[in-house]
Enzyme design. Structure first.
Site, mmCIF file in Angstrom:
data_model
loop_
_atom_site.group_PDB
_atom_site.id
_atom_site.type_symbol
_atom_site.label_atom_id
_atom_site.label_comp_id
_atom_site.label_asym_id
_atom_site.label_seq_id
_atom_site.Cartn_x
_atom_site.Cartn_y
_atom_site.Cartn_z
ATOM 1 N N ASP A 28 0.873 -1.163 0.000
ATOM 2 C CA ASP A 28 0.000 0.000 0.000
ATOM 3 C C ASP A 28 0.915 1.220 0.000
ATOM 4 O O ASP A 28 1.520 1.551 1.015
ATOM 5 C CB ASP A 28 -0.896 -0.007 1.243
ATOM 6 C CG ASP A 28 -1.844 1.185 1.294
ATOM 7 O OD1 ASP A 28 -1.655 2.145 0.510
ATOM 8 O OD2 ASP A 28 -2.759 1.178 2.130
ATOM 9 N N SER A 45 0.828 12.240 -15.821
ATOM 10 C CA SER A 45 -0.272 12.118 -16.781
ATOM 11 C C SER A 45 -0.383 13.392 -17.596
ATOM 12 O O SER A 45 -0.041 14.483 -17.114
ATOM 13 C CB SER A 45 -1.589 11.875 -16.049
ATOM 14 O OG SER A 45 -2.700 11.973 -16.933
ATOM 15 N N LYS A 79 -1.546 15.079 -10.533
ATOM 16 C CA LYS A 79 -0.534 14.752 -11.537
ATOM 17 C C LYS A 79 0.334 15.961 -11.860
ATOM 18 O O LYS A 79 1.528 15.818 -12.181
ATOM 19 C CB LYS A 79 -1.198 14.197 -12.800
ATOM 20 C CG LYS A 79 -1.838 12.827 -12.581
ATOM 21 C CD LYS A 79 -0.831 11.786 -12.093
ATOM 22 C CE LYS A 79 -1.404 10.397 -12.027
ATOM 23 N NZ LYS A 79 -0.424 9.363 -11.640
ATOM 24 N N TYR A 107 -7.741 15.034 -9.663
ATOM 25 C CA TYR A 107 -6.796 14.103 -10.277
ATOM 26 C C TYR A 107 -5.783 14.885 -11.111
ATOM 27 O O TYR A 107 -4.571 14.661 -11.017
ATOM 28 C CB TYR A 107 -7.535 13.093 -11.151
ATOM 29 C CG TYR A 107 -6.607 12.237 -11.979
ATOM 30 C CD1 TYR A 107 -5.909 11.180 -11.410
ATOM 31 C CD2 TYR A 107 -6.401 12.501 -13.338
ATOM 32 C CE1 TYR A 107 -5.041 10.395 -12.170
ATOM 33 C CE2 TYR A 107 -5.538 11.734 -14.100
ATOM 34 C CZ TYR A 107 -4.864 10.682 -13.506
ATOM 35 O OH TYR A 107 -3.990 9.928 -14.259
#
Length: 248
Positions: free
Chosen positions: A59, A139, A156, A152
């Site tokens: 994790d 990303s 990134k 999100y």
């Protein structure tokens, strides 16, 4: 055999881009530690790759788990040369004010805190060796954000900034840090990015990519191989877009 004699840790290495990188690295002579929450998938991949690979349930948002991951790597292969921060997650396409606090915390724990935790436990080893390469899988969302993936996107973008500041700080120690920015690809997260997986939604996504297709794990593996190999000895702080022209 561009990675012969080197050992790589790949987080989120059991599927998608991570699995593609693991397969490419082993084929190029590396030992690979596949770290993933889905330990069954990780074990399956490790068994396919043979004695050069080991799987560990990890994790990446928990320090004790990351510490155990690094210890397992040293026990299996005696050293660490390459760290691939590939593990990632997203929230569903949602108006930014409607994303739940739990989803926000999960995205930043997996996408950002993990980079801090792996650095905390791997960087001292690389400094002692006076060499090493770290690759952060960010990303295109952090370069050219899409609506409704706000937090999100931000996570990134954080990874890209972290890459550059890590590169500047660690360069005197002989450690290079780079990132790749993939466009959406055939990975377990694709449906989450799109909200729903239909031919119409896929066509809409692909229409924004000039080369006209999603990215593949092999695309990312080829870029990762270059950036982590000695061929890129003078390359650090680069956030490479592997995106078919998406960010132009």
């Amino acid at each position: 055999m561009r990675l012969e004699g080197k050992t790589a840790i790949i987080t989120g290495g059991a599927s998608g881009f991570g699995a593609g990188i693991a397969m490419k690295f082993v084929s190029e002579g590396a030992n690979v530690l596949i770290a993933d929450l889905n330990v069954d998938m990780a074990n399956d991949l490790a068994s396919q790759l043979g004695s050069s690979a080991r799987a560990v349930k990890t994790d990446v948002a928990q320090e004790s788990s990351v510490k155990s991951m690094v210890q397992a790597t040293l026990e299996s292969f005696a050293r660490v040369d390459i760290l691939i921060n590939n593990a990632g997650t997203t929230h569903l396409p949602t108006a930014l004010e409607d994303v739940t606090e739990d989803d926000f915390d999960r995205v930043f724990a997996v996408n950002c805190k993990s980079v801090y935790l792996t650095a905390k436990h791997v960087v001292p080893l690389l400094k002692m060796q006076g060499s090493g390469a770290i690759l952060n899988v960010a990303s295109t969302a952090g370069v050219s954000p899409r609506p409704r993936l706000n937090w999100y996107n931000a996570s990134k973008g954080w990874m890209n900034t972290a890459t550059k500041t890590m590169a500047v700080e660690l360069a005197p120690d002989g450690v290079r840090v780079n990132a790749i920015n993939p466009v959406a690809g055939e990975t377990p997260l694709l449906k989450s990015f799109m909200g729903e997986d239909t031919p119409e939604v896929r066509a809409k996504f692909i229409a924004t990519i000039p080369l006209g297709r999603f990215s593949t794990p092999e695309d990312m593996a080829n870029a990762a191989l270059y950036l982590c190999s000695d061929e890129a000895a003078m390359v650090t702080g680069v956030c490479m877009e592997v995106d078919g022209g998406r960010c132009i």
